[in-house]
Design a protein around this motif. Structure first.
Motif, PDB file in Angstrom:
ATOM      1  N   PRO A 299     -77.660 -21.971  25.837  1.00 38.63           N
ATOM      2  CA  PRO A 299     -76.349 -21.911  25.188  1.00 38.63           C
ATOM      3  C   PRO A 299     -76.053 -23.195  24.417  1.00 38.63           C
ATOM      4  O   PRO A 299     -76.291 -24.303  24.912  1.00 38.63           O
ATOM      5  N   GLY A 300     -75.548 -23.012  23.203  1.00 43.54           N
ATOM      6  CA  GLY A 300     -75.250 -24.153  22.340  1.00 43.54           C
ATOM      7  C   GLY A 300     -76.276 -24.396  21.273  1.00 43.54           C
ATOM      8  O   GLY A 300     -76.079 -25.238  20.390  1.00 43.54           O
ATOM      9  N   ALA A 301     -77.406 -23.634  21.299  1.00 41.35           N
ATOM     10  CA  ALA A 301     -78.429 -23.700  20.251  1.00 41.35           C
ATOM     11  C   ALA A 301     -78.833 -25.142  19.941  1.00 41.35           C
ATOM     12  O   ALA A 301     -78.974 -25.540  18.794  1.00 41.35           O
ATOM     13  N   LYS A 302     -78.951 -25.920  21.012  1.00 45.36           N
ATOM     14  CA  LYS A 302     -79.419 -27.306  20.862  1.00 45.36           C
ATOM     15  C   LYS A 302     -78.491 -28.127  19.954  1.00 45.36           C
ATOM     16  O   LYS A 302     -78.918 -28.905  19.111  1.00 45.36           O
ATOM     17  N   GLY A 303     -77.181 -27.931  20.145  1.00 45.44           N
ATOM     18  CA  GLY A 303     -76.194 -28.717  19.398  1.00 45.44           C
ATOM     19  C   GLY A 303     -75.939 -28.253  17.986  1.00 45.44           C
ATOM     20  O   GLY A 303     -75.389 -29.004  17.165  1.00 45.44           O
ATOM     21  N   LEU A 304     -76.287 -26.992  17.683  1.00 46.56           N
ATOM     22  CA  LEU A 304     -76.094 -26.447  16.336  1.00 46.56           C
ATOM     23  C   LEU A 304     -74.947 -25.439  16.370  1.00 46.56           C
ATOM     24  O   LEU A 304     -74.918 -24.531  17.210  1.00 46.56           O
ATOM     25  N   LEU A 305     -74.003 -25.578  15.461  1.00 48.17           N
ATOM     26  CA  LEU A 305     -72.800 -24.736  15.452  1.00 48.17           C
ATOM     27  C   LEU A 305     -72.657 -24.058  14.095  1.00 48.17           C
ATOM     28  O   LEU A 305     -72.863 -24.696  13.050  1.00 48.17           O
ATOM     29  N   PHE A 306     -72.302 -22.785  14.110  1.00 48.84           N
ATOM     30  CA  PHE A 306     -72.122 -22.003  12.885  1.00 48.84           C
ATOM     31  C   PHE A 306     -70.730 -21.379  12.875  1.00 48.84           C
ATOM     32  O   PHE A 306     -70.266 -20.845  13.888  1.00 48.84           O
ATOM     33  N   THR A 307     -70.052 -21.458  11.729  1.00 46.16           N
ATOM     34  CA  THR A 307     -68.772 -20.750  11.554  1.00 46.16           C
ATOM     35  C   THR A 307     -69.003 -19.615  10.564  1.00 46.16           C
ATOM     36  O   THR A 307     -69.459 -19.851   9.441  1.00 46.16           O
ATOM     37  N   PRO A 308     -68.679 -18.359  10.932  1.00 46.19           N
ATOM     38  CA  PRO A 308     -69.053 -17.199  10.108  1.00 46.19           C
ATOM     39  C   PRO A 308     -68.052 -16.868   9.007  1.00 46.19           C
ATOM     40  O   PRO A 308     -67.598 -15.738   8.874  1.00 46.19           O
ATOM     41  N   TYR A 309     -67.729 -17.865   8.198  1.00 42.99           N
ATOM     42  CA  TYR A 309     -66.709 -17.673   7.158  1.00 42.99           C
ATOM     43  C   TYR A 309     -67.338 -17.337   5.797  1.00 42.99           C
ATOM     44  O   TYR A 309     -66.890 -17.825   4.761  1.00 42.99           O
ATOM     45  N   LEU A 310     -68.349 -16.496   5.774  1.00 40.19           N
ATOM     46  CA  LEU A 310     -69.078 -16.226   4.531  1.00 40.19           C
ATOM     47  C   LEU A 310     -68.190 -15.609   3.450  1.00 40.19           C
ATOM     48  O   LEU A 310     -68.411 -15.838   2.256  1.00 40.19           O
ATOM     49  N   VAL A 311     -67.217 -14.812   3.857  1.00 41.75           N
ATOM     50  CA  VAL A 311     -66.328 -14.157   2.873  1.00 41.75           C
ATOM     51  C   VAL A 311     -64.868 -14.482   3.174  1.00 41.75           C
ATOM     52  O   VAL A 311     -63.969 -13.703   2.893  1.00 41.75           O
ATOM     53  N   GLY A 312     -64.625 -15.678   3.758  1.00 38.00           N
ATOM     54  CA  GLY A 312     -63.277 -16.015   4.194  1.00 38.00           C
ATOM     55  C   GLY A 312     -63.108 -15.626   5.660  1.00 38.00           C
ATOM     56  O   GLY A 312     -64.062 -15.299   6.349  1.00 38.00           O
TER      57      GLY A 312
ATOM     58  N   HIS B 139     -84.409 -28.763  14.952  1.00 35.03           N
ATOM     59  CA  HIS B 139     -83.980 -27.366  14.956  1.00 35.03           C
ATOM     60  C   HIS B 139     -84.990 -26.475  14.239  1.00 35.03           C
ATOM     61  O   HIS B 139     -85.472 -26.803  13.148  1.00 35.03           O
ATOM     62  N   GLU B 140     -85.299 -25.355  14.881  1.00 36.22           N
ATOM     63  CA  GLU B 140     -86.168 -24.342  14.301  1.00 36.22           C
ATOM     64  C   GLU B 140     -85.336 -23.116  13.956  1.00 36.22           C
ATOM     65  O   GLU B 140     -84.163 -23.019  14.290  1.00 36.22           O
ATOM     66  N   ARG B 141     -86.001 -22.142  13.291  1.00 37.49           N
ATOM     67  CA  ARG B 141     -85.251 -20.967  12.834  1.00 37.49           C
ATOM     68  C   ARG B 141     -84.565 -20.246  13.992  1.00 37.49           C
ATOM     69  O   ARG B 141     -83.449 -19.749  13.835  1.00 37.49           O
ATOM     70  N   ILE B 142     -85.189 -20.218  15.160  1.00 41.20           N
ATOM     71  CA  ILE B 142     -84.609 -19.510  16.289  1.00 41.20           C
ATOM     72  C   ILE B 142     -83.303 -20.149  16.739  1.00 41.20           C
ATOM     73  O   ILE B 142     -82.383 -19.464  17.202  1.00 41.20           O
ATOM     74  N   HIS B 143     -83.166 -21.467  16.572  1.00 37.54           N
ATOM     75  CA  HIS B 143     -81.911 -22.138  16.899  1.00 37.54           C
ATOM     76  C   HIS B 143     -80.814 -21.720  15.920  1.00 37.54           C
ATOM     77  O   HIS B 143     -79.663 -21.519  16.321  1.00 37.54           O
ATOM     78  N   PHE B 144     -81.188 -21.603  14.644  1.00 39.13           N
ATOM     79  CA  PHE B 144     -80.210 -21.141  13.652  1.00 39.13           C
ATOM     80  C   PHE B 144     -79.780 -19.705  13.954  1.00 39.13           C
ATOM     81  O   PHE B 144     -78.596 -19.367  13.846  1.00 39.13           O
ATOM     82  N   ALA B 145     -80.727 -18.851  14.331  1.00 42.29           N
ATOM     83  CA  ALA B 145     -80.391 -17.464  14.652  1.00 42.29           C
ATOM     84  C   ALA B 145     -79.428 -17.415  15.841  1.00 42.29           C
ATOM     85  O   ALA B 145     -78.435 -16.674  15.835  1.00 42.29           O
ATOM     86  N   ARG B 146     -79.724 -18.210  16.877  1.00 39.37           N
ATOM     87  CA  ARG B 146     -78.840 -18.248  18.044  1.00 39.37           C
ATOM     88  C   ARG B 146     -77.461 -18.782  17.650  1.00 39.37           C
ATOM     89  O   ARG B 146     -76.428 -18.264  18.094  1.00 39.37           O
TER      90      ARG B 146
END
Length: 498
Positions: free
Chosen positions: A329-342, A363-370
């Motif tokens: 949990p936490g994707a190794k310190g990587l955070l994403f906000t899903p505001y692609l269209v507002g 970070h690898e692609r799997i961390h971004f996916a998570r």
């Protein structure tokens, strides 16, 4: 064996389900229809395209092997919300329908806010947003005055289809709640709102409960579909209300998480006076004298499909997400906000855009996916958090849609929501809810709850893991800061988005 039909009138297609007394789907069919975008931000459809497609879908269901028209007792509907259909004196549409995803009415939304002030939230329980129906009515009156002079009454999409099948004009409370013309708690058209905008009471159709009998089939419709003229037709409900019914969200404490292109958190509510002050939507339920609160994430499943298209175009979702459950949990310190269209809830902001925060060389692609999956779920948790802050109990969440297809994501939801998450064995969405309204209306069950106990079948269940829950609580507090920290930057970038 007896059957009912649930019709789900969506934005791209109509889907029809033939369901027996055990809740088993005996057959299903769908028909698509075109969407018209004449100008940027406009989204329209021809109402009669819905009718043609629905009749064709019904005809195919009636031709199901081993089923006769005499065995089909009733029909009900789920429909895309908010879409404006204006009828003239003869009962014909005066123009294309303006749909829920049409964004031309910002000016009219500000007019509604100025005119009604605090009364808007007191009566309609919802803010003025471009998707709702009243702004569309005001737009047509302002920009197409000659056409508007012909308008005698308005309907919503499924109500127009039902009208063409039965000749009767009605609207159910759950769909009427999305017009900004209904006194949601009082369950009547608001005379105050109608007066404020110079609209006569006759402009609104008669209101009905979602399970109410609203007529039988016209002879020509019966002939075209192969159904009997005596087939009962029930009012039906808004797509989100029917989705809640189809998932068994019919009592306090039960909440729905639906992850499609957009994402919805919907929680049952029996207190008509519960006041969220417009931070989440508050609508009448398809269950009589009940309500639901609802928050929306605009780019839920869309965020994951965008990520796949951009970074794994040639792979399946299974390949993209392989090993995602092994990432902590936490994707190794990587955070994403899903505001692609507002974003919609809790930030009604069309200009905000997505972010990856905390990227480093490990970070690898799997961390971004998570991180994408976690970010979508954090956004949905904003609504859960608002519900709990208002005193609601959220302890069991039924998860449907794309987010229910991956066990790692279901566990993630349980951990972030800090609630038991349940998947469904027979997920059919709003179409099943429509069928359940028909079954209840036909007298097969003495309540929607009794119908749900037969029709809605739970599958696997996921309990929150205490250590992950604590990790996500800390990450969620950081996530909630990102909007304010990036808002100004995104506003500055608007001019560069062409």
């Amino acid at each position: 064996m007896s059957y009912v039909i649930g019709i789900d009138l969506g934005t791209s297609a109509v889907k029809a389900l033939l369901v027996d007394r055990k809740g088993t789907v005996a057959a299903e069919t769908s028909r698509s229809y075109p969407l018209f975008h004449e100008h940027s931000g406009w989204s329209e459809q021809k109402p009669d395209d819905w009718v043609t497609a629905t009749i064709e879908a019904l005809r195919e269901l009636v031709e199901t092997e081993g089923v006769t028209s005499e065995q089909i007792e009733g029909i009900s509907f789920s429909g895309q919300m908010h879409g404006l259909v204006l009828l003239n004196e003869a009962g014909d549409p005066i123009r294309n329908a303006i749909l829920w995803n049409d964004t031309r009415t910002t000016e009219q939304c500000r007019e509604i806010e100025r005119t009604l002030g605090d009364t808007l939230l007191t009566i309609t329980r919802n803010p003025a947003l471009e998707g709702f129906t009243l702004p569309k009515i005001l737009w047509v009156r302002q920009y197409e005055p000659e056409a508007f002079k012909e308008a005698k009454l308005f309907l919503l999409p499924k109500d127009y289809v039902r009208y063409r099948l039965t000749g009767e004009l009605h609207m159910d409370y759950s769909d009427a709640a999305g017009t900004l013309l209904l006194d949601v708690a009082g369950k009547q058209w608001s005379q105050d709102v109608l007066n404020a905008f110079g609209l006569p009471a006759s402009f609104c159709p008669a209101l009905a409960e979602s399970h109410a009998l609203t007529g039988t089939l016209l002879d020509d419709v019966a002939s075209a579909t192969g159904l009997l003229p005596s087939t009962k037709v029930f009012a039906g409900g808004a797509d989100n209300a029917c989705g809640a019914i189809g998932a068994g969200i019919l009592s306090e404490g039960l909440t729905l998480c639906s992850i499609g292109t957009s994402g919805v958190i919907l929680s049952y509510e029996n207190d008509k006076d519960k006041d969220f002050r417009g931070k989440v939507h508050f609508f009448n339920h398809g269950k009589e004298d009940s309500f639901y609160a609802m928050g929306v994430t605009l780019a839920a499943g869309y965020s994951l499909s965008w990520f796949k298209k951009t970074f794994a175009a040639g792979e399946s979702y299974d390949q993209l997400l392989q090993g995602v459950g092994e990432v902590q949990p936490g994707a190794k310190g990587l955070l994403f906000t899903p505001y692609l269209v507002g974003e919609r809830t809790p930030h009604a902001d069309p200009s905000i855009r997505a972010s990856f925060i905390g990227v480093d060389g490990s970070h690898e692609r799997i961390h971004f996916a998570r991180a994408v999956m976690e970010g979508i779920t954090f956004s949905l948790n904003e609504s859960v958090d608002l519900f709990r802050s208002a005193g609601k109990t959220v302890d069991t969440i039924v998860s449907i849609g794309g987010g229910a297809q991956n066990p790692a994501w279901l566990q993630m939801q349980a951990d972030i929501f800090d609630a038991t998450v349940v998947a469904l064995e027979n997920e059919q969405g709003p179409g099943l809810g429509a069928a359940m309204l028909a079954a209840y209306g036909c007298g097969w069950f003495d309540s929607l709850e009794a119908c749900a106990s037969q029709f809605v079948k739970h599958a696997s269940s996921y309990a929150p893991q205490p250590e992950a829950v604590e990790t996500y609580k800390g990450l969620f507090r950081i996530y909630q800061q990102v909007y304010a920290q990036t808002r100004g930057l995104n506003e500055s970038l608007v001019a560069y988005r062409s």
